[in-house]
Enzyme design. Sequence first.
Site, mmCIF file in Angstrom:
data_model
loop_
_atom_site.group_PDB
_atom_site.id
_atom_site.type_symbol
_atom_site.label_atom_id
_atom_site.label_comp_id
_atom_site.label_asym_id
_atom_site.label_seq_id
_atom_site.Cartn_x
_atom_site.Cartn_y
_atom_site.Cartn_z
ATOM 1 N N LYS A 44 36.725 27.863 12.050
ATOM 2 C CA LYS A 44 37.768 28.077 13.042
ATOM 3 C C LYS A 44 39.114 27.726 12.426
ATOM 4 O O LYS A 44 39.201 26.821 11.585
ATOM 5 C CB LYS A 44 37.485 27.184 14.260
ATOM 6 C CG LYS A 44 38.357 27.442 15.474
ATOM 7 C CD LYS A 44 37.852 26.624 16.658
ATOM 8 C CE LYS A 44 38.689 26.855 17.907
ATOM 9 N NZ LYS A 44 38.135 26.137 19.070
ATOM 10 N N SER A 66 37.735 28.958 22.733
ATOM 11 C CA SER A 66 38.736 29.324 21.754
ATOM 12 C C SER A 66 38.162 29.637 20.376
ATOM 13 O O SER A 66 38.880 30.083 19.481
ATOM 14 C CB SER A 66 39.764 28.198 21.627
ATOM 15 O OG SER A 66 39.151 26.972 21.250
ATOM 16 N N VAL A 122 36.390 21.898 23.989
ATOM 17 C CA VAL A 122 36.953 20.915 24.916
ATOM 18 C C VAL A 122 36.744 21.325 26.372
ATOM 19 O O VAL A 122 36.883 20.516 27.262
ATOM 20 C CB VAL A 122 38.450 20.675 24.638
ATOM 21 C CG1 VAL A 122 39.297 21.857 25.133
ATOM 22 C CG2 VAL A 122 38.939 19.374 25.261
ATOM 23 N N SER A 136 34.603 25.885 24.501
ATOM 24 C CA SER A 136 35.149 26.718 23.432
ATOM 25 C C SER A 136 34.178 27.141 22.343
ATOM 26 O O SER A 136 34.509 27.982 21.518
ATOM 27 C CB SER A 136 36.344 26.016 22.772
ATOM 28 O OG SER A 136 37.443 26.006 23.651
#
Length: 564
Positions: free
Chosen positions: A110, A185, A206, A209
């Site tokens: 990521k 995300s 969180v 994600s």
Amino acid sequence: MWFSYLSHRRARRDKQRERAERITSLKPIYHEPLTSQDKEILSRSVSSLVAAVQTSSLSPSDILVAYSKKALQAHAQTNCLTEVMIASAENWASTANRSGPLAGVPVSLKDLVSVKGWDSSMGYSALVGKPMAADGALVRLLRDAGAVPYVKTNVPMTMLSLESTNDVFGSTDNPHKKGYTSGGSSSGEAVLLALGAARLAIGTDVAGSVRAPAHFSGVYSIKSSMYRFLKQGSASSMPGQEGVPATHSPMTRTLEDLETFWRAVFQMKPWNYDYSVLRIPWRDVKLPEDRPIRWGVLWDDGVVTPSPACARALKTVTAILEKKGHEVVTLKCPSPYEGLQIASQLLLADGGKTASKNFRAFESNDAGMTSAFRGFRLPYFVMKLYAWYYRYIRRDPVYAGLIDTHYEKTVQEYLALIARREDYRSRWFKVWRDAEVEGRQGDEGVDFILTVPNSLPAVPHGGMRHGWKACGYTFLFNLLDYSAGVMPITHVDATADALPRTFRPRNAIERNYYRMYDASAMEGLPIGVQIVGRRLEEERVLEGMKLIERLLREAGAGYVGLPL
């Protein structure tokens, strides 16, 4: 302001040009079609790749070529890559530890994961051209284990959304259907896995994600509890935010690979790389054999009802478990809505200031976060009046209860929220110990919690304008710091999953979110389920996932494998 805007445009242009040049300047072999050897390499499990490298029947360089080719193809299809590190990875592959537990295996990262000499801009133009000074703890461990980082992947700016878009890199498409989000995300990681361009990936979570991208894209992940997996040295959009624990977590293409990855990381003793990691070795866990396993099912969080598609996936799992003699009960627990209220206040207790501090003038934010941050900028009395309207005029206490608390907190208010979080956690603790089942109370509690990862399958781009408030099914377990895995179960079926004409939304969040639900348009999108264990029970969650997958395969009802 205009200087800031011009700097933003220049950084965006330069970064996109840099990415394009790094791709075009690669050796011609990376732009060639996949060979039969490439396809054979891509079909291998992680354990098979490691064994082949350790016995010298495959070289890390050959593996890198195959996965890099596939990653570039995936990027052309979905716009999933940020940092293309393939040229540097050639050197890393040539010197990889060929005896390590991840010998020669490419690992995607990521964008926030720190690699020395490479940006971790997270989609903020202000962070473009500011390479990290050192490898993060995770990257150091991966290299020592023999793994080869080769690409970094796209995220939403602020990393607070379940879809991926930012001005610097653009939007990332769902690997199964163009125009839909791949989740967030950790969106780019899920894309590479789903398209066979990676087998091992690192995301963070969180509020869902890694689990939302796994659900939306049809891959596997286990969100770790805080202090179980490495995280030190990585960049963050909200450094210091610990009201709701954010954790780094692995994502994989198969369940077998997920177990291999977890075991390999712990074989390297991660607490020797990252001071925050608890000294808990990987444990071999066996599920109970002398009694039925008890699965507590969270059918509805009281905010957004699971869609017919997601409910069907959950019912598929519970039905096969019951058929095989397991005990499936409706979970009786503290209000999930209360958890959403606490978590949403803690995560953005600063009024979004930390996540937005790197914004430049006219820089676009995710649709959901634009709405959230706009609310913080409104005068307090306006939000209170808005909440009053929804509570007493629209008769919608659910939405009103979230609006009512949407303001920047004082230190005193923040500490009170932490105390409220701890009380909420203590009440949930009793769920495991003293579960109430059909009017009787036992002292054994539940072994696992089953629920949906999200009430909808992947939504169209821009959907987080409404969907950011509908993340309760994952956000809840971040607040509780539980270990939670997601695995694919089935796909959307236009006929079976059509929304009944009798459906009536219960609140504004449900109403707005369901505007995007269209089983016909969504047909073929993956649907997963979420398996939840207690805090620091990643091994046990993995065993629960393995059991479900085995039972589904035996029944011929499991998820059809992803194509290469």
